[in-house]
Design a protein around this motif. Structure first.
Motif, short mmCIF file in Angstrom:
data_model
loop_
_atom_site.label_atom_id
_atom_site.label_comp_id
_atom_site.label_asym_id
_atom_site.label_seq_id
_atom_site.Cartn_x
_atom_site.Cartn_y
_atom_site.Cartn_z
N LYS A 92 -0.93 15.61 21.80
CA LYS A 92 -0.68 14.39 21.15
C LYS A 92 -0.23 14.64 19.90
O LYS A 92 -0.11 15.61 19.36
N VAL A 93 0.43 13.33 19.10
CA VAL A 93 0.72 13.70 17.73
C VAL A 93 -0.45 14.01 16.85
O VAL A 93 -1.40 13.27 16.86
N PHE A 94 -0.28 14.98 16.05
CA PHE A 94 -1.10 15.25 15.21
C PHE A 94 -1.67 14.34 14.08
O PHE A 94 -0.58 13.61 13.25
N GLY A 95 -2.86 13.95 14.10
CA GLY A 95 -3.22 13.08 13.24
C GLY A 95 -3.03 13.16 11.66
O GLY A 95 -2.63 11.99 10.92
N GLY A 96 -2.96 14.26 11.30
CA GLY A 96 -2.65 14.62 9.77
C GLY A 96 -1.34 14.00 9.34
O GLY A 96 -0.63 13.79 8.50
N TYR A 97 -0.12 14.32 10.23
CA TYR A 97 0.91 14.03 10.33
C TYR A 97 1.31 12.50 10.14
O TYR A 97 1.92 12.07 9.34
N LEU A 98 0.34 11.70 11.17
CA LEU A 98 0.42 10.22 10.91
C LEU A 98 -0.17 9.80 9.42
O LEU A 98 0.42 9.06 8.77
N MET A 99 -1.18 10.34 8.93
CA MET A 99 -1.62 10.31 7.59
C MET A 99 -0.48 10.43 6.68
O MET A 99 -0.43 9.55 5.64
N ARG A 100 0.09 11.40 6.64
CA ARG A 100 1.19 11.55 5.94
C ARG A 100 2.25 10.44 5.89
O ARG A 100 2.79 10.16 4.60
N LEU A 101 2.86 10.17 7.06
CA LEU A 101 3.74 9.19 7.21
C LEU A 101 3.34 7.65 6.49
O LEU A 101 4.03 7.04 5.74
N ALA A 102 2.05 7.39 6.71
CA ALA A 102 1.54 6.27 6.31
C ALA A 102 1.30 6.33 4.86
O ALA A 102 1.68 5.15 4.10
N HIS A 103 0.72 7.24 4.41
CA HIS A 103 0.75 7.60 2.88
C HIS A 103 2.15 7.29 2.10
O HIS A 103 2.13 6.55 1.15
N GLU A 104 3.06 7.91 2.78
CA GLU A 104 4.32 7.88 2.07
C GLU A 104 5.13 6.35 2.25
O GLU A 104 5.73 6.18 1.10
N LEU A 105 4.74 5.81 3.01
CA LEU A 105 5.16 4.46 3.36
C LEU A 105 4.51 3.54 2.46
O LEU A 105 5.15 2.84 1.99
N GLY A 106 3.29 3.74 2.37
CA GLY A 106 2.37 2.93 1.53
C GLY A 106 2.71 3.00 -0.20
O GLY A 106 2.91 2.32 -0.67
N PHE A 107 3.11 4.38 -0.44
CA PHE A 107 3.53 4.61 -1.87
C PHE A 107 4.78 4.04 -2.01
O PHE A 107 4.81 3.37 -3.21
N ALA A 108 5.61 4.08 -1.32
CA ALA A 108 7.09 3.40 -1.60
C ALA A 108 6.73 1.73 -1.60
O ALA A 108 7.40 1.22 -2.44
N ASN A 109 5.94 1.19 -0.96
CA ASN A 109 5.83 -0.30 -0.84
C ASN A 109 4.99 -0.36 -2.26
O ASN A 109 5.31 -1.45 -2.90
N ALA A 110 4.04 0.40 -2.68
CA ALA A 110 3.31 0.04 -3.93
C ALA A 110 4.08 0.02 -5.25
O ALA A 110 3.91 -0.69 -6.01
N SER A 111 5.12 1.15 -5.00
CA SER A 111 5.83 1.22 -6.16
C SER A 111 6.96 0.19 -6.36
O SER A 111 7.40 -0.25 -7.43
N MET A 112 7.51 -0.25 -5.25
CA MET A 112 8.46 -1.45 -5.15
C MET A 112 7.89 -2.75 -5.65
O MET A 112 8.18 -3.66 -6.10
N PHE A 113 6.64 -2.73 -5.37
CA PHE A 113 5.82 -3.91 -5.61
C PHE A 113 5.49 -4.15 -6.93
O PHE A 113 5.74 -5.19 -7.68
N THR A 114 4.93 -3.09 -7.60
CA THR A 114 4.66 -3.13 -8.90
C THR A 114 5.98 -3.00 -9.94
O THR A 114 6.06 -3.17 -11.06
N GLN A 115 7.07 -2.30 -9.15
CA GLN A 115 8.40 -2.29 -10.01
C GLN A 115 7.99 -1.12 -11.05
O GLN A 115 8.65 -1.06 -12.25
N ASN A 116 6.98 -0.13 -11.10
CA ASN A 116 6.65 0.89 -11.36
C ASN A 116 6.12 1.96 -10.89
O ASN A 116 6.01 1.94 -9.48
N HIS A 117 5.95 3.10 -11.50
CA HIS A 117 5.69 4.38 -10.90
C HIS A 117 3.91 4.25 -10.67
O HIS A 117 3.35 3.93 -11.51
N VAL A 118 3.61 4.70 -9.63
CA VAL A 118 1.90 4.65 -9.26
C VAL A 118 1.48 5.81 -8.80
O VAL A 118 2.30 6.79 -8.40
N ARG A 119 0.30 6.01 -9.12
CA ARG A 119 -0.36 7.10 -8.79
C ARG A 119 -1.66 6.95 -7.92
O ARG A 119 -2.20 5.81 -7.83
N PHE A 120 -1.81 7.92 -6.66
CA PHE A 120 -2.72 7.72 -5.81
C PHE A 120 -4.20 7.83 -6.24
O PHE A 120 -4.59 8.74 -7.07
#
Length: 367
Positions: A232-260
């Motif tokens: 099946k698809v490796f869970g860690g790979y899904l975590m990376r995909l979700a993290h990167e999409l979430g980061f993009a959303n948080a950055s565009m929403f705040t219109q600033n660089h964000v840190r995890f």
């Protein structure tokens, strides 16, 4: 307990080639790729607990008679920024066992290079063991406690499991919000959700944005290169995909660089098959300016759905929750405002997550 201890060294300080593979656009280390390693490490630790400290290879699942999967990730908390010029040690061990479950504590530390070791992340994975033939719960090895330090870790694991069970009973999908939560929601809506002053898009400069306007998604096919030992698809790979999409959303929403700042929880409802179409949808769920240490917090949810290309129906496989903080404190703060009842419940869930994170940081400072 110490028999399951495992570690992985990433020599960023001495290997420029390795650093190049992990570097992000800001010169730091990609957290999503490290999450892949942490999930893999938690799985390795769990198999080591079941098979013994001398095991070197897993072999065939059918021959072993069992398999282990990630049930959830309780938290991953960043304690300090990563230094891309120093080596990184990822380590962990089983700290608590139930009938068929294991609580795995993980840690990331920057090490060597002429500086004292520094812990930069702490986290916990909940792993479950299943029979390879019946796919039902399989009993795991009981945990032997040898030292006072291990006893303290065991108590932490027990408390974490009890807290997870308590949180499940308080889920807003099962019970209504408390009176104080309902009052806070109503007050927030009266202050920010009325007056018709909202722009229709999160890319505007308005201070308040409808939650429904903060959605960001992507669809992609799952390829066999990302499969795990269960095909099946490796869970860690899904975590990376979700993290990167979430980061993009948080950055565009705040219109600033964000840190995890933290991974506030992941639920694994069902596996993702190889060859399937995966739809990842992110949404800003809560924003806060009340934390003294991090005055501008953004809580993001990412939902992973498998799409049936024949019928168009979807099944949720994972639900991720992350928190980022905006670096520029003097920038205009933007607030997310729920419009529907479902969004209001998501807003309250985000509020709970941010309050829990603040409580954990407060306890850590006292220690």
């Amino acid at each position: 307990m110490h028999d399951s201890y495992s570690e992985l060294i990433l020599p960023f300080g001495s290997s420029s080639q390795l650093t190049e593979e992990y570097i992000n656009a800001s010169g730091g280390i990609r957290h999503g790729k490290l999450m892949e390693h942490l999930d893999s490490l938690a799985g390795s630790i769990s198999y080591k607990h079941m098979l013994g400290p001398t095991v070197e290879t897993l072999g065939r699942i059918q021959e072993r008679g069992f398999y282990i999967v990630t049930a959830s990730v309780d938290r991953l908390d960043m304690l300090a920024p990563l230094d891309p010029t120093r080596n990184l040690r990822l380590s962990g061990q089983v700290i608590y066992t139930g009938h068929s479950s294991m609580e795995v504590a993980v840690k990331m530390e920057t090490i060597g290079m002429g500086h004292p070791d520094q812990t930069v992340l702490l986290g916990r994975f909940s792993m479950v063991c299943r029979d390879a033939n019946t796919h039902r719960a399989k009993q795991v090895n009981p945990l032997v406690i040898s030292t006072p330090q291990e006893q303290a870790l065991h108590r932490i694991g027990e408390v974490m499991k009890q807290r997870r069970q308590s949180s499940a009973l308080r889920s807003l999908s099962l019970v209504p919000p408390s009176s104080s939560e309902a009052e806070a929601l109503h007050s927030y809506y009266l202050q920010y959700g009325q007056g018709g002053k909202h722009e229709p898009s999160q890319f505007s400069t308005s201070g308040e944005v409808w939650m429904g306007d903060t959605k960001l998604e992507k669809c992609m096919q799952m390829f066999p290169q990302e499969r795990n030992v269960h095909q099946k698809v490796f869970g860690g790979y899904l975590m990376r995909l979700a993290h990167e999409l979430g980061f993009a959303n948080a950055s565009m929403f705040t219109q600033n660089h964000v840190r995890f700042l933290s991974l506030d929880g992941i639920s694994f409802a069902r596996p993702v098959p190889i060859g399937s179409i995966l739809r990842l949808t992110s949404q800003i769920l809560h924003t806060s300016t009340t934390d003294m240490e991090y005055p501008s917090l953004v809580h993001v949810g990412v939902k992973a759905n498998v799409v049936d290309i024949g019928t168009g129906s979807e099944q949720t496989t994972n639900d991720f929750r992350f928190t980022w903080y905006r670096e520029k404190a003097d920038a205009v703060h933007r607030r997310v405002v729920p419009k529907t009842y479902q969004e209001a419940m998501l807003w309250l869930e985000g509020k709970r997550a941010l309050e829990l994170g603040a409580k954990i940081r407060g306890l850590r400072r006292k220690i």
